[in-house]
Design a protein around this motif. Structure first.
Motif, PDB file in Angstrom:
ATOM      1  N   VAL A  96     -34.896  39.563  33.833  1.00 33.85           N
ATOM      2  CA  VAL A  96     -33.897  39.390  32.776  1.00 33.85           C
ATOM      3  C   VAL A  96     -33.415  37.951  32.714  1.00 33.85           C
ATOM      4  CG1 VAL A  96     -31.584  40.085  32.009  1.00 33.85           C
ATOM      5  CG2 VAL A  96     -33.163  41.803  32.898  1.00 33.85           C
ATOM      6  N   SER A  97     -33.336  37.278  33.849  1.00 32.90           N
ATOM      7  CA  SER A  97     -32.831  35.908  33.874  1.00 32.90           C
ATOM      8  C   SER A  97     -33.775  34.927  33.181  1.00 32.90           C
ATOM      9  CB  SER A  97     -32.607  35.453  35.318  1.00 32.90           C
ATOM     10  OG  SER A  97     -33.850  35.340  36.002  1.00 32.90           O
ATOM     11  N   GLY A  99     -34.686  35.070  30.255  1.00 33.92           N
ATOM     12  CA  GLY A  99     -34.126  34.825  28.934  1.00 33.92           C
ATOM     13  C   GLY A  99     -33.147  33.674  28.920  1.00 33.92           C
ATOM     14  N   LYS A 241     -22.776  32.237  24.502  1.00 39.86           N
ATOM     15  CA  LYS A 241     -23.601  33.239  25.186  1.00 39.86           C
ATOM     16  C   LYS A 241     -24.354  34.111  24.195  1.00 39.86           C
ATOM     17  CE  LYS A 241     -23.451  36.895  28.663  1.00 39.86           C
ATOM     18  NZ  LYS A 241     -22.605  37.678  29.595  1.00 39.86           N
ATOM     19  N   SER A 242     -23.630  34.672  23.212  1.00 38.23           N
ATOM     20  CA  SER A 242     -24.277  35.545  22.230  1.00 38.23           C
ATOM     21  C   SER A 242     -25.219  34.747  21.330  1.00 38.23           C
ATOM     22  CB  SER A 242     -23.213  36.254  21.377  1.00 38.23           C
ATOM     23  OG  SER A 242     -22.409  37.082  22.181  1.00 38.23           O
ATOM     24  N   ASN A 245     -28.443  34.087  23.108  1.00 31.62           N
ATOM     25  CA  ASN A 245     -29.391  35.203  23.077  1.00 31.62           C
ATOM     26  C   ASN A 245     -30.206  35.195  21.795  1.00 31.62           C
ATOM     27  OD1 ASN A 245     -28.415  36.096  25.562  1.00 31.62           O
ATOM     28  ND2 ASN A 245     -26.905  37.471  24.622  1.00 31.62           N
ATOM     29  N   SER A 294     -38.546  39.279  28.037  1.00 28.14           N
ATOM     30  CA  SER A 294     -37.238  39.055  28.659  1.00 28.14           C
ATOM     31  C   SER A 294     -36.146  38.845  27.614  1.00 28.14           C
ATOM     32  CB  SER A 294     -37.315  37.855  29.596  1.00 28.14           C
ATOM     33  OG  SER A 294     -36.038  37.548  30.119  1.00 28.14           O
ATOM     34  N   TYR A 297     -35.003  41.893  25.721  1.00 26.16           N
ATOM     35  CA  TYR A 297     -34.115  42.789  26.471  1.00 26.16           C
ATOM     36  C   TYR A 297     -32.671  42.650  26.003  1.00 26.16           C
ATOM     37  CZ  TYR A 297     -31.830  45.008  30.476  1.00 26.16           C
ATOM     38  OH  TYR A 297     -31.069  45.834  31.268  1.00 26.16           O
ATOM     39  N   LYS A 298     -32.342  41.460  25.472  1.00 28.34           N
ATOM     40  CA  LYS A 298     -30.984  41.201  24.988  1.00 28.34           C
ATOM     41  C   LYS A 298     -30.903  41.312  23.465  1.00 28.34           C
ATOM     42  CE  LYS A 298     -30.213  38.043  28.857  1.00 28.34           C
ATOM     43  NZ  LYS A 298     -29.876  36.672  29.293  1.00 28.34           N
ATOM     44  N   ASP A 300     -29.810  43.715  21.542  1.00 25.31           N
ATOM     45  CA  ASP A 300     -28.558  44.264  21.022  1.00 25.31           C
ATOM     46  C   ASP A 300     -27.359  43.390  21.334  1.00 25.31           C
ATOM     47  OD1 ASP A 300     -28.811  44.733  23.725  1.00 25.31           O
ATOM     48  OD2 ASP A 300     -27.743  46.655  23.682  1.00 25.31           O
ATOM     49  N   ARG A 301     -27.546  42.265  22.024  1.00 26.88           N
ATOM     50  CA  ARG A 301     -26.442  41.370  22.378  1.00 26.88           C
ATOM     51  C   ARG A 301     -26.549  40.040  21.635  1.00 26.88           C
ATOM     52  NH1 ARG A 301     -26.895  41.697  28.803  1.00 26.88           N
ATOM     53  NH2 ARG A 301     -28.637  43.118  28.499  1.00 26.88           N
ATOM     54  N   GLY A 303     -29.455  39.159  19.932  1.00 25.69           N
ATOM     55  CA  GLY A 303     -30.842  38.821  19.699  1.00 25.69           C
ATOM     56  C   GLY A 303     -31.400  39.320  18.380  1.00 25.69           C
TER      57      GLY A 303
END
Length: 566
Positions: A96-97, A99, A241-242, A245, A294, A297-298, A300-301, A303
């Motif tokens: 995950v990291s 990303g 942060k968002s 992503n 990777s 994976y984000k 829905d946050r 991406g």
């Protein structure tokens, strides 16, 4: 994201600055950035190189300082054993990291747009000698700093700056963020321009802001849409942060798609050996797919944002290009042949009226079907008819003597001409030089040249076809008499045709513009009906129309409507 991240550094200087204040400051900078786009990159571009050089010098120098001061042993991180151990310890979290790690290389996707403005060699030199070393020094210095201050991971960049250099670095960081945003905006304009030339994007106004560089363009509609989108994203997410992503997915998707297209080029154009292609796919493709999985994976946050934008843009481009091609092939299949044109013009039910008609068409060859539609509903033609196609060339200026290309469509007595008008991106059409006045003057010049060229050909054919005899002197005298007679006939023909054009011009000029509507033909499926009747017509109604692109004077413009059943 880069603007919001750069402005966020002000929190270190004072705790009185809240996150809301940072967001609104970023919004103000974005609005100012998009507002100055109409002045062109050429006007402010001279300041870009010094600022970027200062930026790389500062981050590289600070990185070397932190590396020496805190922990030079971080160079051991170059050992690939550590990354293997990292994945063994963290498993899913390590995957995950990736990303977040990919954000360290954001900005490289701008190289794909820069290739359209700079040479490959210049990009290679700048990347290898300035950009890459400075980034390596910066990240190595931050790693050394984190070895002693592992509690400031979220704000490493500004925390690692030595105190006396904070404010100069903050100012340069904000300016560098603005320049980076400017580069992406310019790249967006260039891509839209290329899509427009291929018929893959609706008509928009292209403003060339530089007389020396073709690629420096400004598109008002796209500029304001981008501004609204950037402001909405900044206000909606309110944190790096968002947005990071979303940015990460966009970057990795660009790289993956580029590699996929490169494989196609290697197979179809370069004819690369199959083993090299397989090696490229296995090495580069595997790495990019791992990073892509990777960042997805984000999804829905944040991406989902670039994918949503891409879906909207692809839909618009597909709708426009599909119907554009259908219209083009319809006009090719239904264009009027020379025999049919002569039949229409010489028809007994067609009335001749004084005046000059300029009929605009996008077809360079052939007469568009809308002309027959006009004649069948209005059985009257002007004494002089000119079919005009206006084309923009990818050069700065077209010399006035080369701008108008004329040819005759029918015999001389019918006075039907075709003209291709060519403009460079720096050529200005203004009211002080009326378009029809220049057009008529160039038409007269064409008539004179055409009659002279025709008479010379006839005379040369007569001379070459004659038989030689002993009476050379008598033959020369006879040729002089023939030439004198031909000169008088040529002058009379030119004066007669130019007089006909002058009379038509004095009687009045009307600009006939074909306004075609498209609908799905009978028997079309529900998908085609939605595509043509609703999606395409919605875009056409709400975007720039052809008459605005051609700059036709509205006071003397007559629109002729026709419906194409596609």
């Amino acid at each position: 994201m880069v603007v919001l991240s750069a402005v966020g550094g002000i929190k270190r200087a004072t705790s009185a600055v809240t996150n809301d204040m940072i967001v609104w400051i970023s919004v103000a900078i974005l609005i100012c950035l998009f507002s100055i786009q109409r002045f062109g990159t050429d006007k402010v571009g001279y300041t870009f190189a010094p600022i970027v050089c200062l930026w790389f010098a500062f981050i590289g120098g600070i990185g070397i300082f932190n590396f020496i001061k805190f922990d030079p042993t971080v160079v051991k991180a170059l050992n690939p054993q550590y990354i293997i151990q990292y994945f063994q310890r963290n498993k899913k979290e390590a995957w995950v990291s990736l990303g977040g790690i990919v954000l360290a290389i954001t900005g490289t996707e701008a190289l794909f747009a820069d290739v359209g403005h700079f040479t490959v060699r210049s990009i290679q030199i700048s990347m290898c000698s300035v950009t890459y070393p400075a980034l390596i020094f910066a990240y190595t210095g931050q790693a050394a700093f984190l070895r002693k201050h592992n509690d400031v991971v979220g704000d490493t960049f500004y925390k690692s700056i030595p105190g006396p250099l904070y404010w100069p670095m903050f100012g340069i960081a904000v300016l560098a963020a603005i320049i980076a945003s400017q580069a992406m905006i310019s790249g967006s304009f260039s891509i839209i321009q290329q899509s427009l030339s291929l018929g893959c994007f609706p008509r928009v106004k292209i403003v060339h802001t530089s007389t020396k560089y073709e690629g420096q363009v400004y598109i008002p509609e796209i500029n304001y849409l981008l501004m609204l989108a950037c402001v909405a994203v900044t206000l909606g997410f309110r944190s790096t942060k968002s947005i990071g992503n979303a940015y990460g997915i966009a970057v990795v998707f660009v790289m993956t798609l580029t590699s996929s297209f490169l494989v196609i080029i290697m197979i179809m154009i370069w004819k690369t050996h199959i083993l090299l292609i397989i090696s490229y796919v296995l090495v580069i493709g595997t790495v990019e797919l791992v990073y892509l999985s990777s960042v997805l994976y984000k999804f829905d946050r944040g991406g989902y944002l670039p994918l949503a934008f891409a879906a909207v843009l692809i839909t618009i481009m597909y709708v426009w290009n599909d119907v554009y091609r259908r219209k083009y092939y319809y006009e090719l299949d239904h264009k009027i042949s020379p025999d049919k044109l002569k039949e229409v013009i010489t028809g007994t039910n067609i009335n001749q009226m004084p005046g000059l008609a300029i009929f605009y068409s996008e077809l360079v060859q052939g007469i568009p079907p809308i002309f027959k539609h006009y004649v069948s509903n209005v059985p009257a033609l002007h004494s002089v008819l000119i079919f005009v196609s206006i084309k923009s060339l990818p050069i700065s200026k077209v010399p006035a003597e080369e701008r108008f290309l004329f040819c005759r469509v029918e015999t001389r007595e019918h006075n039907v001409f075709r003209c291709i008008v060519r403009y460079g991106y720096s050529d200005v059409r203004n009211e002080h030089e009326p378009f029809e006045k220049i057009l008529i003057e160039m038409l007269k010049k064409f008539i004179a040249d055409d009659v002279f060229w025709l008479s010379q050909n006839v005379l040369n054919n007569d001379e070459n076809g004659g038989e030689l005899d002993d009476g050379v002197v008598d033959g020369e005298n006879e040729n002089k008499d023939v030439k004198q007679v031909d000169e008088e006939k040529r002058r009379e023909t030119i004066e007669k045709e130019i007089e006909a054009v002058d009379k038509a011009w004095c009687a009045g000029v009307v600009h006939l513009f074909g306004e075609n509507e498209v609908i799905a033909g009978q028997g079309a499926g529900i998908g085609r009906r939605i595509l043509i009747d609703y999606a395409y017509n919605f875009l056409k109604r709400n975007l720039r129309q052809s008459d605005k692109v051609f700059n036709i004077p509205h006071k003397r413009m007559l629109k002729v409507g026709m419906t194409y059943e596609l």
